[in-house]
Scaffold this active site. Structure first.
Site, PDB file in Angstrom:
ATOM      1  N   HIS A 120      -7.133   7.532-107.678  1.00 21.60           N
ATOM      2  CA  HIS A 120      -6.453   6.367-107.106  1.00 21.60           C
ATOM      3  C   HIS A 120      -5.127   6.138-107.809  1.00 21.60           C
ATOM      4  O   HIS A 120      -4.995   6.422-109.006  1.00 21.60           O
ATOM      5  CB  HIS A 120      -7.332   5.115-107.236  1.00 21.60           C
ATOM      6  N   HIS A 125      -4.124   9.047 -98.093  1.00 22.16           N
ATOM      7  CA  HIS A 125      -4.404   7.606 -97.935  1.00 22.16           C
ATOM      8  C   HIS A 125      -5.671   7.477 -97.076  1.00 22.16           C
ATOM      9  O   HIS A 125      -6.714   8.020 -97.418  1.00 22.16           O
ATOM     10  CB  HIS A 125      -3.151   6.956 -97.334  1.00 22.16           C
ATOM     11  N   ASP A 128     -13.012   5.696-100.132  1.00 22.41           N
ATOM     12  CA  ASP A 128     -13.244   6.589 -98.992  1.00 22.41           C
ATOM     13  C   ASP A 128     -14.446   7.517 -99.129  1.00 22.41           C
ATOM     14  O   ASP A 128     -15.027   7.922 -98.124  1.00 22.41           O
ATOM     15  CB  ASP A 128     -11.993   7.454 -98.747  1.00 22.41           C
TER      16      ASP A 128
HETATM   17  C1  ACO Z   1      -8.133   4.082 -99.348  1.00 22.73           C
HETATM   18  C2  ACO Z   1      -7.237   4.993-100.032  1.00 22.73           C
HETATM   19  O1  ACO Z   1      -6.168   5.264 -99.585  1.00 22.73           O
HETATM   20  S1  ACO Z   1      -7.764   5.570-101.538  1.00 22.73           S
HETATM   21  C3  ACO Z   1      -6.916   7.113-101.727  1.00 22.73           C
HETATM   22  C4  ACO Z   1      -7.446   8.149-100.784  1.00 22.73           C
HETATM   23  N1  ACO Z   1      -6.880   9.454-101.060  1.00 22.73           N
HETATM   24  C5  ACO Z   1      -7.611  10.480-101.540  1.00 22.73           C
HETATM   25  O2  ACO Z   1      -8.789  10.373-101.780  1.00 22.73           O
HETATM   26  C6  ACO Z   1      -6.883  11.768-101.706  1.00 22.73           C
HETATM   27  C7  ACO Z   1      -7.198  12.436-103.037  1.00 22.73           C
HETATM   28  N2  ACO Z   1      -6.603  11.702-104.131  1.00 22.73           N
HETATM   29  C8  ACO Z   1      -5.287  11.880-104.441  1.00 22.73           C
HETATM   30  O3  ACO Z   1      -4.588  12.683-103.857  1.00 22.73           O
HETATM   31  C9  ACO Z   1      -4.696  11.015-105.541  1.00 22.73           C
HETATM   32  O4  ACO Z   1      -5.694  10.645-106.461  1.00 22.73           O
HETATM   33  C10 ACO Z   1      -4.018   9.747-105.006  1.00 22.73           C
HETATM   34  C11 ACO Z   1      -3.029  10.094-103.887  1.00 22.73           C
HETATM   35  C12 ACO Z   1      -5.054   8.775-104.435  1.00 22.73           C
HETATM   36  C13 ACO Z   1      -3.306   9.052-106.135  1.00 22.73           C
HETATM   37  O5  ACO Z   1      -2.271   9.917-106.550  1.00 22.73           O
HETATM   38  P1  ACO Z   1      -1.563   9.757-107.966  1.00 22.73           P
HETATM   39  O6  ACO Z   1      -1.367   8.312-108.272  1.00 22.73           O
HETATM   40  O7  ACO Z   1      -0.365  10.627-107.942  1.00 22.73           O
HETATM   41  O8  ACO Z   1      -2.666  10.342-108.934  1.00 22.73           O
HETATM   42  P2  ACO Z   1      -2.696  10.369-110.507  1.00 22.73           P
HETATM   43  O9  ACO Z   1      -1.349  10.105-111.065  1.00 22.73           O
HETATM   44  O10 ACO Z   1      -3.805   9.481-110.938  1.00 22.73           O
HETATM   45  O11 ACO Z   1      -3.098  11.881-110.788  1.00 22.73           O
HETATM   46  C14 ACO Z   1      -3.329  12.314-112.088  1.00 22.73           C
HETATM   47  C15 ACO Z   1      -3.742  13.758-112.082  1.00 22.73           C
HETATM   48  O12 ACO Z   1      -5.035  13.877-111.480  1.00 22.73           O
HETATM   49  C16 ACO Z   1      -4.973  14.815-110.421  1.00 22.73           C
HETATM   50  N3  ACO Z   1      -5.749  14.289-109.323  1.00 22.73           N
HETATM   51  C17 ACO Z   1      -5.677  13.035-108.813  1.00 22.73           C
HETATM   52  N4  ACO Z   1      -6.526  12.916-107.778  1.00 22.73           N
HETATM   53  C18 ACO Z   1      -7.139  14.115-107.654  1.00 22.73           C
HETATM   54  C19 ACO Z   1      -8.095  14.599-106.766  1.00 22.73           C
HETATM   55  N5  ACO Z   1      -8.601  13.813-105.780  1.00 22.73           N
HETATM   56  N6  ACO Z   1      -8.515  15.870-106.894  1.00 22.73           N
HETATM   57  C20 ACO Z   1      -8.027  16.666-107.859  1.00 22.73           C
HETATM   58  N7  ACO Z   1      -7.090  16.249-108.755  1.00 22.73           N
HETATM   59  C21 ACO Z   1      -6.647  14.992-108.630  1.00 22.73           C
HETATM   60  C22 ACO Z   1      -3.518  14.846-110.016  1.00 22.73           C
HETATM   61  O13 ACO Z   1      -3.212  16.075-109.360  1.00 22.73           O
HETATM   62  C23 ACO Z   1      -2.828  14.691-111.338  1.00 22.73           C
HETATM   63  O14 ACO Z   1      -2.875  15.931-112.010  1.00 22.73           O
HETATM   64  P3  ACO Z   1      -1.561  16.485-112.770  1.00 22.73           P
HETATM   65  O15 ACO Z   1      -1.272  15.439-113.797  1.00 22.73           O
HETATM   66  O16 ACO Z   1      -2.016  17.792-113.297  1.00 22.73           O
HETATM   67  O17 ACO Z   1      -0.505  16.574-111.709  1.00 22.73           O
HETATM   68  O1  OAA Z   2      -4.192   0.995-102.803  1.00 19.90           O
HETATM   69  C1  OAA Z   2      -3.972   2.180-102.466  1.00 19.90           C
HETATM   70  O2  OAA Z   2      -3.022   2.843-102.913  1.00 19.90           O
HETATM   71  C2  OAA Z   2      -4.865   2.864-101.523  1.00 19.90           C
HETATM   72  C3  OAA Z   2      -6.121   2.119-101.229  1.00 19.90           C
HETATM   73  O3  OAA Z   2      -7.079   2.163-101.958  1.00 19.90           O
HETATM   74  C4  OAA Z   2      -6.154   1.260-100.052  1.00 19.90           C
HETATM   75  O4  OAA Z   2      -5.134   1.124 -99.360  1.00 19.90           O
HETATM   76  O5  OAA Z   2      -7.220   0.699 -99.757  1.00 19.90           O
END
Ligand code: ACO
Ligand code: OAA
Length: 374
Positions: free
Chosen positions: A259, A220, A310
């Site tokens: 996301h 997050h 981010d």
């Molecule tokens: C402001 C915020 O909070 S924005 C989010 C900030 N977080 C990050 O940047 C951390 C990196 N990103 C992630 O871990 C994820 O994309 C999350 C937590 C944001 C969302 O998670 P989910 O909703 O479970 O992702 P989603 O269902 O779209 O994933 C689909 C596939 O893409 C992969 N994937 C998603 N994000 C990434 C990533 N950043 N790097 C590599 N692979 C990824 C997942 O592992 C998944 O693969 P699989 O089907 O083989 O398991």
């Molecule tokens: O909506 C989410 O899951 C994460 C995010 O981008 C935020 O909190 O700004």
């Protein structure tokens, strides 16, 4: 061994309603109370957005002036809170400092009645930057800063306390945009934490303290810091590409990408990316911005994964000389507006949030007396 049950993370399920924000809604995109994020980032002050979220409408000139004056007057730290902050070691994580700061404030200025919620939210908005900067400057530089600066904006106030001098116009402007982009995002994990806590009729400081804990994680809010930790090691765009390909090969997560709701892009990315580019020009950067752009291109080419809010925040904050470990606390200083507004909303139409679970444990367990257990 039996297969693990699929973990859905409640994806795609509505867990309530909100009038605060749309995220990725077809035809609307990201809006705060109906206002498009692009327009807010271009035209608004962060404090105007805070007012919009917390009070339900955009302020007029007199209301905004009064609000700025009110927030300015709420920046001071109680002595007991300063004493606590001075006990926290230099190597603590600043998000833990934020969590402790919010929690300690709840002891000193307890919300006695929900009628006080607007004032409690304004106080938190005004004082959270003071909490983090007071601790940071005391533990790192050995100085006890005066947190009551005369800066109009929350962003300018933060940078002023951090550096001991007022921020440049460019930096204050970027902070303003950044705080607007981070202010609110519907039922994200930290906001949902705050709402669950609010649904038990708990106090505002508990809701915000819990939310800070949820925001801390690298999946997050912690991703802006984690993205910086990754990209700062690469000396060129080509090196970045090689490393990213290796990480993808090893199935590692690339922080700042992907996301839970957006499928093709995060509208906040283009906005902060543009400001990161301007800051890169301002500092004469030849490495970090090209590295970031290459990572973005490779991730899209290889995985159709896009930068979330981010990723370009990492380089933007870095170009403003903000220490990496303070990146996520800045997110807190902004998102507290969204959290508090959601707490108000939850309280207005409350039912305790208590979902069910699918039981996957043993059918029946036989009791074994303590001395007979293997
Ligand atoms: C402001 C915020 O909070 S924005 C989010 C900030 N977080 C990050 O940047 C951390 C990196 N990103 C992630 O871990 C994820 O994309 C999350 C937590 C944001 C969302 O998670 P989910 O909703 O479970 O992702 P989603 O269902 O779209 O994933 C689909 C596939 O893409 C992969 N994937 C998603 N994000 C990434 C990533 N950043 N790097 C590599 N692979 C990824 C997942 O592992 C998944 O693969 P699989 O089907 O083989 O398991
Ligand atoms: O909506 C989410 O899951 C994460 C995010 O981008 C935020 O909190 O700004």
């Amino acid at each position: 061994m039996a297969d693990q049950p699929v973990s859905t993370g409640l994806r795609g399920q509505s867990a309530g309603s909100t009038a605060l924000c749309t995220v990725g809604k077809s035809g609307a995109g990201l809006t705060y109370r109906g206002y498009d994020i692009h327009e807010l980032a271009e035209k608004a002050k962060f404090e105007e957005v805070a007012y919009l979220l917390l009070k339900g409408k955009l302020p007029n000139r007199a209301e905004l002036d009064a609000y700025l004056t009110k927030l300015k007057g709420l920046r001071g730290l109680p002595e007991a809170l300063k004493t606590v902050l001075e006990q926290i070691p230099k190597d603590a994580h600043p998000m833990d400092v934020m969590r402790t700061g919010a929690s300690m404030l709840g002891n000193l200025e307890t919300e006695q009645d929900f009628d006080q919620q607007q004032d409690v939210a304004d106080r938190l908005l005004a004082v959270l930057p003071s909490i983090i900067c007071y601790w940071y400057r005391f533990s790192h530089d050995g100085v006890r800063i005066d947190t009551e600066t005369d800066d109009d904006s929350v962003g300018g106030h933060f940078l002023h306390m951090l550096r001991g001098e007022p921020a440049s116009e460019l930096h204050a402007r970027v902070m303003n945009v950044s705080l607007i982009l981070y202010a609110e995002h519907e039922f994200n994990a930290s906001t949902f934490t705050a709402r669950v806590c609010a649904s038990t009729l708990s106090d505002m400081h508990s809701c915000v303290t819990g939310a800070i804990g949820s925001l801390r994680g690298p999946l997050h809010g912690g991703a802006n810091e984690a993205a910086m930790d990754m990209i700062e090691h690469w000396q060129s765009a080509d090196e970045a590409e090689r490393e990213i390909l290796g990480m993808l090969e090893r199935k590692e997560k690339i922080m700042g990408f992907g996301h839970a709701i957006y499928r093709e892009s995060d509208p906040r990315n283009a906005i902060i990316k543009e400001w990161s580019k301007q800051l890169a020009e301002d500092v004469g950067d030849q490495v970090l911005y090209p590295v970031s752009e290459r990572v973005e291109a490779v991730m899209w080419r290889e995985k159709k994964l896009f930068c979330n809010a981010d990723f370009f925040h990492a380089s933007a904050y870095h170009f403003m000389d903000i220490p990496t470990k303070l990146f996520t606390p800045i997110f807190v200083c902004s998102r507290v507006t969204g959290w508090a507004a959601h707490v108000f909303e939850q309280r207005e139409n409350n039912r305790i949030i208590r979902p069910s679970a699918d039981y996957v444990g043993p059918e029946k367990s036989e009791w074994v007396p303590l001395e007979e257990r293997p």
